[in-house]
Design a protein around this motif. Structure first.
Motif, PDB file in Angstrom:
ATOM      1  N   LEU A  58       0.850  -1.159   0.136  1.00 53.10           N
ATOM      2  CA  LEU A  58       0.028   0.006   0.168  1.00 53.10           C
ATOM      3  C   LEU A  58       0.701   1.441  -0.046  1.00 53.10           C
ATOM      4  O   LEU A  58       2.021   1.294   0.414  1.00 53.10           O
ATOM      5  CB  LEU A  58      -0.834  -0.018   1.334  1.00 53.10           C
ATOM      6  N   TRP A  59       0.226   2.343  -0.661  1.00 50.08           N
ATOM      7  CA  TRP A  59       0.955   3.655  -0.648  1.00 50.08           C
ATOM      8  C   TRP A  59       0.151   4.749   0.163  1.00 50.08           C
ATOM      9  O   TRP A  59      -1.165   4.924  -0.034  1.00 50.08           O
ATOM     10  CB  TRP A  59       1.003   4.210  -1.969  1.00 50.08           C
ATOM     11  N   ILE A  60       0.734   5.240   1.321  1.00 48.67           N
ATOM     12  CA  ILE A  60       0.162   6.095   2.426  1.00 48.67           C
ATOM     13  C   ILE A  60       0.788   7.324   1.926  1.00 48.67           C
ATOM     14  O   ILE A  60       1.948   7.608   2.183  1.00 48.67           O
ATOM     15  CB  ILE A  60       0.359   5.622   3.818  1.00 48.67           C
ATOM     16  N   SER A  61       0.058   8.402   1.628  1.00 47.19           N
ATOM     17  CA  SER A  61       0.436   9.772   1.406  1.00 47.19           C
ATOM     18  C   SER A  61       0.057  10.600   2.674  1.00 47.19           C
ATOM     19  O   SER A  61      -0.871  10.930   2.785  1.00 47.19           O
ATOM     20  CB  SER A  61      -0.092  10.615   0.082  1.00 47.19           C
ATOM     21  N   ASP A  62       1.274  11.100   3.461  1.00 45.88           N
ATOM     22  CA  ASP A  62       1.091  11.764   4.479  1.00 45.88           C
ATOM     23  C   ASP A  62       0.992  13.456   3.989  1.00 45.88           C
ATOM     24  O   ASP A  62       1.991  14.063   3.879  1.00 45.88           O
ATOM     25  CB  ASP A  62       2.560  11.644   5.316  1.00 45.88           C
ATOM     26  N   GLU A  63      -0.186  13.933   3.930  1.00 48.82           N
ATOM     27  CA  GLU A  63      -0.646  15.129   3.535  1.00 48.82           C
ATOM     28  C   GLU A  63      -1.110  16.219   4.785  1.00 48.82           C
ATOM     29  O   GLU A  63      -1.736  17.313   4.490  1.00 48.82           O
ATOM     30  CB  GLU A  63      -1.925  15.289   2.781  1.00 48.82           C
ATOM     31  N   VAL A  64      -0.218  15.868   5.779  1.00 44.34           N
ATOM     32  CA  VAL A  64      -0.503  16.523   7.276  1.00 44.34           C
ATOM     33  C   VAL A  64      -0.071  18.036   6.842  1.00 44.34           C
ATOM     34  O   VAL A  64      -1.073  19.105   7.344  1.00 44.34           O
ATOM     35  CB  VAL A  64       0.009  16.094   8.398  1.00 44.34           C
ATOM     36  N   GLN A  65       0.873  18.225   6.110  1.00 45.34           N
ATOM     37  CA  GLN A  65       1.364  19.559   5.841  1.00 45.34           C
ATOM     38  C   GLN A  65       1.201  20.075   4.348  1.00 45.34           C
ATOM     39  O   GLN A  65       1.168  21.396   4.151  1.00 45.34           O
ATOM     40  CB  GLN A  65       3.054  19.714   6.188  1.00 45.34           C
ATOM     41  N   THR A  66       1.108  19.082   3.596  1.00 46.43           N
ATOM     42  CA  THR A  66       0.989  19.316   2.118  1.00 46.43           C
ATOM     43  C   THR A  66      -0.402  19.565   1.387  1.00 46.43           C
ATOM     44  O   THR A  66      -0.600  20.151   0.436  1.00 46.43           O
ATOM     45  CB  THR A  66       2.021  18.381   1.456  1.00 46.43           C
ATOM     46  N   GLY A  67      -1.372  19.080   2.298  1.00 43.39           N
ATOM     47  CA  GLY A  67      -2.842  19.218   1.590  1.00 43.39           C
ATOM     48  C   GLY A  67      -3.499  20.591   1.699  1.00 43.39           C
ATOM     49  O   GLY A  67      -2.910  21.604   2.001  1.00 43.39           O
ATOM     50  N   TRP A  68      -4.615  20.499   1.188  1.00 42.35           N
ATOM     51  CA  TRP A  68      -5.378  21.584   0.695  1.00 42.35           C
ATOM     52  C   TRP A  68      -5.064  22.719   0.061  1.00 42.35           C
ATOM     53  O   TRP A  68      -5.342  24.015   0.211  1.00 42.35           O
ATOM     54  CB  TRP A  68      -5.871  22.060   2.372  1.00 42.35           C
ATOM     55  N   GLY A  69      -3.985  22.507  -1.027  1.00 41.89           N
ATOM     56  CA  GLY A  69      -3.643  23.531  -1.952  1.00 41.89           C
ATOM     57  C   GLY A  69      -2.377  24.460  -1.533  1.00 41.89           C
ATOM     58  O   GLY A  69      -1.931  25.437  -2.133  1.00 41.89           O
ATOM     59  N   ARG A  70      -1.700  24.023  -0.392  1.00 39.46           N
ATOM     60  CA  ARG A  70      -0.873  24.736   0.105  1.00 39.46           C
ATOM     61  C   ARG A  70       0.545  24.819  -0.952  1.00 39.46           C
ATOM     62  O   ARG A  70       1.472  25.992  -1.163  1.00 39.46           O
ATOM     63  CB  ARG A  70      -0.184  24.344   1.357  1.00 39.46           C
ATOM     64  N   THR A  71       0.891  23.756  -1.718  1.00 40.07           N
ATOM     65  CA  THR A  71       1.937  23.776  -2.658  1.00 40.07           C
ATOM     66  C   THR A  71       1.545  24.528  -3.856  1.00 40.07           C
ATOM     67  O   THR A  71       2.520  24.614  -4.620  1.00 40.07           O
ATOM     68  CB  THR A  71       2.151  22.319  -3.208  1.00 40.07           C
ATOM     69  N   GLY A  72       0.157  25.102  -3.793  1.00 40.17           N
ATOM     70  CA  GLY A  72      -0.059  25.803  -4.942  1.00 40.17           C
ATOM     71  C   GLY A  72      -0.296  25.095  -6.480  1.00 40.17           C
ATOM     72  O   GLY A  72      -1.450  25.341  -7.067  1.00 40.17           O
ATOM     73  N   GLU A  73       0.467  24.277  -6.822  1.00 40.74           N
ATOM     74  CA  GLU A  73       0.261  23.540  -8.029  1.00 40.74           C
ATOM     75  C   GLU A  73      -0.788  22.619  -8.196  1.00 40.74           C
ATOM     76  O   GLU A  73      -1.151  22.396  -8.981  1.00 40.74           O
ATOM     77  CB  GLU A  73       1.788  22.791  -8.262  1.00 40.74           C
ATOM     78  N   HIS A  74      -0.918  22.060  -6.827  1.00 40.68           N
ATOM     79  CA  HIS A  74      -1.883  20.938  -6.555  1.00 40.68           C
ATOM     80  C   HIS A  74      -2.633  20.954  -5.367  1.00 40.68           C
ATOM     81  O   HIS A  74      -2.043  21.576  -4.446  1.00 40.68           O
ATOM     82  CB  HIS A  74      -1.228  19.463  -6.777  1.00 40.68           C
ATOM     83  N   PHE A  75      -3.952  20.452  -5.149  1.00 44.73           N
ATOM     84  CA  PHE A  75      -4.664  20.318  -3.793  1.00 44.73           C
ATOM     85  C   PHE A  75      -4.099  19.384  -2.932  1.00 44.73           C
ATOM     86  O   PHE A  75      -4.033  19.661  -1.747  1.00 44.73           O
ATOM     87  CB  PHE A  75      -6.029  19.932  -4.275  1.00 44.73           C
ATOM     88  N   TRP A  76      -3.322  18.179  -3.595  1.00 43.05           N
ATOM     89  CA  TRP A  76      -2.664  17.522  -2.740  1.00 43.05           C
ATOM     90  C   TRP A  76      -1.317  17.251  -3.051  1.00 43.05           C
ATOM     91  O   TRP A  76      -0.959  17.471  -4.346  1.00 43.05           O
ATOM     92  CB  TRP A  76      -3.323  15.932  -2.690  1.00 43.05           C
ATOM     93  N   GLY A  77      -0.450  16.965  -2.168  1.00 43.54           N
ATOM     94  CA  GLY A  77       0.909  16.727  -2.816  1.00 43.54           C
ATOM     95  C   GLY A  77       1.028  15.526  -3.627  1.00 43.54           C
ATOM     96  O   GLY A  77       2.046  15.543  -4.361  1.00 43.54           O
TER      97      GLY A  77
END
Length: 446
Positions: A244-263
Motif C-alpha cells: 500500500l501507499w500512504i501519502s502523509d498530507e498533514v502539511q502538504t494538503g489543501w492547496g498549500r503547494t499551489g500547484e496541486h490540491f494534494w502533494g
C-alpha cells in the motif's frame, strides 16, 4: 517594536518549566506568549504585532480569527459541543463527504481523528491489519508524528527519542534531493537510482511489506521534496508486491503547494494513493485530523472502534466553514501566485550570502537551508540567529531540517497572504539573513 523583556513573560516561563516537560520545545531565547491574531498577524502579551509566516506550524491555513470559522464555531457551541462518534453527526458526515470527493481516492471512506499523529497511527493500523505485516517503508529524513508508532517510522534523528517500535521500518532514499549519495545525479537518474534502491531492499526483506508512507514534501525535515514522479515510480514497484501507499498530507494538503490540491498529485502518473492522512490546516486551529482510504482497506479491521473526540460537532463545523472559504476564495491559486513571488524574492535576497545553501519550496511552503559560510556544514546556529532577528523585526518563522540539526528556516504563512505582506516578510528575512551572515563572517561581512 517595543520592549519585550518584562517580568510577566519571565514569570510565565518559570511556571511553564516547573510543570511541563523539559523536552517540550519553545522557540526564542525569551519565549513568546501569543494572545490574539487577525488575518496574517498575531500579537504577544506585550502588545507587539508580528507578521505570521508559520501559522502555528502550518495550521492557521486561511487566516487568524477568520469570521466565517469563528461564527460557525460559536453557533455550534451554542447548540452542543460534544456527542462522540457513537451518534450520528450531520457536520461530520458533511465534511467526510467533501473530503472523500476531494481526495481522488475511489470509493473512499473517511475516519476523523484529533491530530496528524493520530491520523498516521490509524493509517499504520489499517495497513498492517490489511497486509498482516508490521513492515513499513519510510523515506529517510521523514517525520510522521510524536506517538510511539509514528516515531518508529521517523527517519530524522532530532525527532526520534527511542529505537523501540512495534514496527519494522525500512528506510529508502528519495526524500532529500540535494544531499546524500544521489545528489549529483539529474532528476531522471535520481529517480532511477532511488527506485533501484527500493527494488533491492524489497528483494532482501523477509515477509510481505505492509505499506510505504511518504510526505510529498517533508515538513519537519526542512521542506525537502523528491523530483516530480518519483513516488509514481515507487508506486509501480509497490503494486507488483501488493504494498500500500500512504501519502502523509498533514502539511502538504489543501492547496498549500499551489500547484496541486494534494502533494501526491505531483506524482499522479500511477493514480491516487491507497490512503492519505490529513490534519493541521483543515481546522484552521481546531484539532482535526483524519485518514481517507479505499473502502476495502478502511473496513479491514476485525474489531469495533470509536473516536471520543475525532469528528466532534464543533471541530467539524469549523472544518466545513474553513473549507468553504478556501475553495470559494481560490486560496490554492493564491498560494501559487503569491508563493511564487515570495520564493523569487527569497532567492534574490539570498544571492551572494554564504550563510544560505539553498532556497526551495512550492507555493506557500518555502525552506531556506542555512550553512556555516566557511565550511558549508548545516548550521543550526545560523537558523537560530535568523529566527531571533526576524522576531525582533516583527516576523515569525519556523525551523527544521534533518541530519540531527535544525538548520532550515520553514516559511509557511496562511494561504490568504497578500502580495504586500509577502514583500514585507521577504524584506525582513533579507535583513535577518544578512545580519546572520555578518555575525558568522560570511561574504556580506567582508
Amino acid at each position: 517594536m517595543s520592549d519585550r523583556h518584562t517580568g510577566d513573560a519571565a514569570a510565565l516561563l518559570r511556571r511553564h518549566r516547573a510543570v511541563l516537560p523539559e523536552w517540550l520545545a519553545l522557540y526564542y531565547d525569551e519565549p513568546l506568549e501569543i494572545t490574539h491574531g487577525e488575518g496574517r498577524h498575531v500579537w504577544d502579551a506585550e502588545g507587539n504585532r508580528y507578521l505570521d509566516f508559520f501559522g502555528g506550524i502550518l495550521t492557521t491555513m486561511t487566516a487568524h480569527a477568520l469570521p466565517e470559522v469563528t461564527k460557525a464555531v460559536s453557533e455550534q457551541a451554542g447548540r452542543i459541543l460534544h456527542t462522540s462518534s457513537l451518534y450520528l453527526s450531520r457536520p461530520m458526515v458533511e465534511l467526510a463527504e467533501r473530503v472523500a470527493a476531494l481526495s481522488g481516492i475511489p470509493d473512499a471512506r473517511v475516519f476523523f481523528t484529533t491530530s496528524g499523529t493520530e491520523a498516521n497511527d490509524t493509517a499504520l493500523l489499517l495497513a498492517t491489519a490489511y497486509r498482516r505485516s508490521n513492515q513499513i517503508l519510510a523515506l529517510r529524513n521523514s517525520y510522521h508524528g510524536r506517538s510511539f508508532s509514528a516515531i518508529g517510522i521517523t527517519g530524522n534523528r532530532s525527532w526520534s527519542p527511542t529505537t523501540l517500535s512495534p514496527l519494522q521500518t525500512l528506510y529508502v532514499h528519495g526524500g532529500v534531493r540535494t544531499r546524500g549519495p544521489y545528489a549529483a545525479l539529474d532528476d531522471a537518474e535520481f529517480t532511477e537510482a532511488c527506485t533501484a534502491d527500493l527494488v533491492d531492499m524489497l528483494g532482501q526483506t523477509g515477509g510481505d511489506v505492509a505499506a510505504l508512507i511518504a510526505e510529498p514534501v517533508q515538513g519537519v525535515g526542512g521542506f525537502t521534496s523528491p523530483p516530480d514522479g518519483l513516488l509514481a515510480a515507487f508506486r509501480e514497484v509497490l503494486l507488483e508486491h501488493g504494498i500500500l501507499w500512504i501519502s502523509d498530507e498533514v502539511q502538504t494538503g489543501w492547496g498549500r503547494t499551489g500547484e496541486h490540491f494534494w502533494g501526491w498529485q505531483a506524482h499522479d502518473q500511477a493514480g491516487p494513493p491507497d490512503m492519505l492522512t490529513f490534519a493541521k490546516g483543515i481546522g484552521n486551529g481546531m484539532s482535526i485530523g483524519g485518514v481517507v482510504a479505499r473502502a476495502e482497506v478502511m473496513d479491514c479491521l476485525p474489531a469495533n472502534s470509536i473516536s471520543t473526540f475525532g469528528g466532534s460537532p464543533i471541530t467539524m463545523a469549523a472544518g466545513n466553514a474553513n473549507l468553504n472559504y478556501l475553495l470559494e476564495h481560490d486560496l490554492q491559486g493564491n498560494a501559487r501566485r503569491v508563493g511564487g513571488l515570495l520564493l523569487e524574492r527569497l532567492r534574490a535576497a539570498s544571492a551572494g550570502l554564504g550563510v544560505v545553501r539553498e532556497v526551495r519550496g512550492r507555493g506557500l511552503m518555502a525552506g531556506v537551508e542555512l550553512a556555516d559560510p566557511h565550511t558549508g556544514d548545516p548550521s543550526p546556529k545560523a537558523a537560530s540567529l535568523v529566527l531571533e532577528a526576524a522576531r525582533e523585526r516583527g516576523l515569525l518563522i519556523g525551523k527544521g531540517g534533518g541530519h540531527a540539526t535544525s538548520s532550515v528556516l520553514r516559511i509557511a504563512p496562511p494561504l490568504s497572504l497578500t502580495v504586500a505582506e509577502a514583500e514585507e516578510g521577504a524584506e525582513i528575512l533579507e535583513q535577518s539573513l544578512r545580519s546572520a551572515d555578518n555575525e558568522l563572517g560570511g561574504e556580506s561581512a567582508q
